[in-house]
Enzyme design. Sequence first.
Site, PDB file in Angstrom:
ATOM      1  CG  HIS A 215     103.498  79.798 -59.180  1.00 64.24           C
ATOM      2  ND1 HIS A 215     103.532  81.043 -59.783  1.00 64.24           N
ATOM      3  CD2 HIS A 215     104.612  79.726 -58.416  1.00 64.24           C
ATOM      4  CE1 HIS A 215     104.622  81.680 -59.415  1.00 64.24           C
ATOM      5  NE2 HIS A 215     105.290  80.912 -58.579  1.00 64.24           N
TER       6      HIS A 215
ATOM      7  CG  ASN B 242     107.791  85.170 -60.115  1.00 61.89           C
ATOM      8  OD1 ASN B 242     107.048  84.236 -60.389  1.00 61.89           O
ATOM      9  ND2 ASN B 242     108.577  85.168 -59.055  1.00 61.89           N
TER      10      ASN B 242
END
Length: 707
Positions: A87, A160
């Site tokens: 990320h 997510n």
Amino acid sequence: MSAKSAHTDKTTVKLGEETVQRGTGGETHQTAGGDVPTLTTQQGVPVSDDQNTLKAGARGPSLMEDFHFREKIFHFDHERIPERVVHARGYGAHGFFELTHSLSNITSADVLQREGERVPAFVRFSTVAGSKGSTDLARDARGFAVKLYTKEGNWDIVGNNIPVFFIQDAIKFPDMVHAVKEEPDRAFPQAQSAHDNFWDFISLTPESMNMIMWVMSDRGIPRSFRFMEGFGVHTFRFVNKAGQSTYAKFHWKPKMGVQSVVWNEALKISGADPDFHRRDLWNAIQAGDFPEWELGVQLFDDEFADKFDFDILDATKLIPEELLPVQPVGRLVLDRMVDNFFAETEQVAFCTQNIVPGIDFTNDPLLQGRNFSYLDTQLKRLGGPNFTHIPINAPKCPFHTLQQDGHMAMHNPKGRANYEPNSWGGEAGGPRENPQTGFKTFPSEVSGLKERVRSEKFADHYSQARQFYKSQTEVEQTHIQMAITFELSKVETPAIRSRVVSHLLNIDTGLAKAVAEGLGLEKLPDAAPPARAVVDLPPSPALSILKNGPKSFAGRKIGVLATNGADGAVLEALQKAAKAERAEVEIVAPQIGGITTSDGKHVPAAQRVPGGPSVLFDAVVLLPSEEGAKQLAQDSDARDFVTDAYAHAKFIGYAPAALPLLKRAGVVDDAVDDGVIALKAGKDAEGFIKTCRDLRFWPREASVHAV
């Protein structure tokens, strides 16, 4: 005794619209005054010269006593913190969460009690596999992390855009991430999974097959953050005031619907604008078109959970919405960009362990591992245990701890009490525990042998992957086939390709055969032996993007390729219809200065033809004059604008004058379909916008083979 340097004299010059001073070396000096504040050091000392280090003579060595230089270069040398392992490429914005349906009977969480009440929120979107410098449009899962600043502390929903995950146990997380990252001996490929290591790991980890279906679907290449769903992934608990537990799964549903791009388009967007998702979010919020999501929950108890053949603690599984509807409880609105990217988006620290009273964990082994890992990560990235002192991470409610010291400590305890119990009463004794309002862990019963093992109900790796594939439209299934074929075509080891196909046979024979044919496999391998019998689950229409399309064209963008002499009435009508739909119109012109329409109006351009390809837009309109169309027909960039829009199944509006450009781009009269629409007069614009609500003219795609 005083002295005057021969090199302190400066001359005054005009630099653009500004009057500045120029030093003896020709360097520019801009000075404070009026509304312009004085530059200082970090200690607040005013700076007289920010262009030159202190030297022993104009050509002499620099001096150590130049504290401004040393502070400036010291901070510069240390201004990069380690990027996130996963990320790393993210983008964030501020907003608020508003409760719309109280859950006071289900949970004691303060933020979920009173309808209409708002709390501040910060959201960070991200790709997973790539570095900070990678592209927004890589095929990947997307992070969707939400921090709610509640009256009882920070609650982080760290999820997510896909509701399932690759692995079931956190002990495999390092292996999964190592496999998908660049291969360590060659340091490529960056931000993509199309290589041997990733697919080798996947082919030996059948629990990943459900996630593979999602990532290889259009969910892996979203149109933008604004058109993305978010999921909490794990099963959590709600605990009410009576101490009763209810299982909960979290869903963020975008108000304007889910939308993706196609693969050929994603590749070209990455080249044209690698910051496409960032720019889209920035522009939308700056324009006051605030993105909004609905928070929904799936609520169930142990009796409901026990009906499934899979374990609700398995993060590679989901509960279909048809079996357990998502109940709306609130809305999330993003209405303000950060003031500084580093201070907020880069330094924000999300931790799955950040929950509030009324929320609790389950024994999901992936969640349990994340609770440890995320906190440990912040120590490395942000330099010490005091990362919660950074404003973006600090609670907005009152907080009192007895923690002290460490790097960057800003909130040490006041007074003599830095421990408890102590005998200093009242305020001098510092904070105390509160049995009434403090966090209480749900007293779930735990028993069993101490061993390294997984539940047998974790062993079905294919049934939900099959369900997902069956739930897609034919267009979406084709995209999955093409995505897997593309990825495996980059794998150099034939055995890995064959092993992946052996798993696909347990999901869908047609899918496996299509991939095998695309790879040129001489024969199909035997199906991989499933650890548990595959169950043929019914389709779940909620899993398809195209079956749940938006009802409007709001938030989308039309690119108008126009030249001088463009039909002013049509353009004005198009802009009016788009505004009514809450869509945006951008002019793409031969010169960035803009165009003059047929009615003499000057219209500025947002893009010049070479820098404004049609991949940046959701639909396009061709609005040249007759002479302009002839000139554009000779321009390769203009022809690409048309051919790409056509190949990517976009709706194309055109003025009759644009026919020479259409023909030269290969969109000849006998190939024109219902997605290529003539705009002969202003009255046609409204109908064109309504047609664009379908987003794509999918029947065209199979004929152009550009997925």
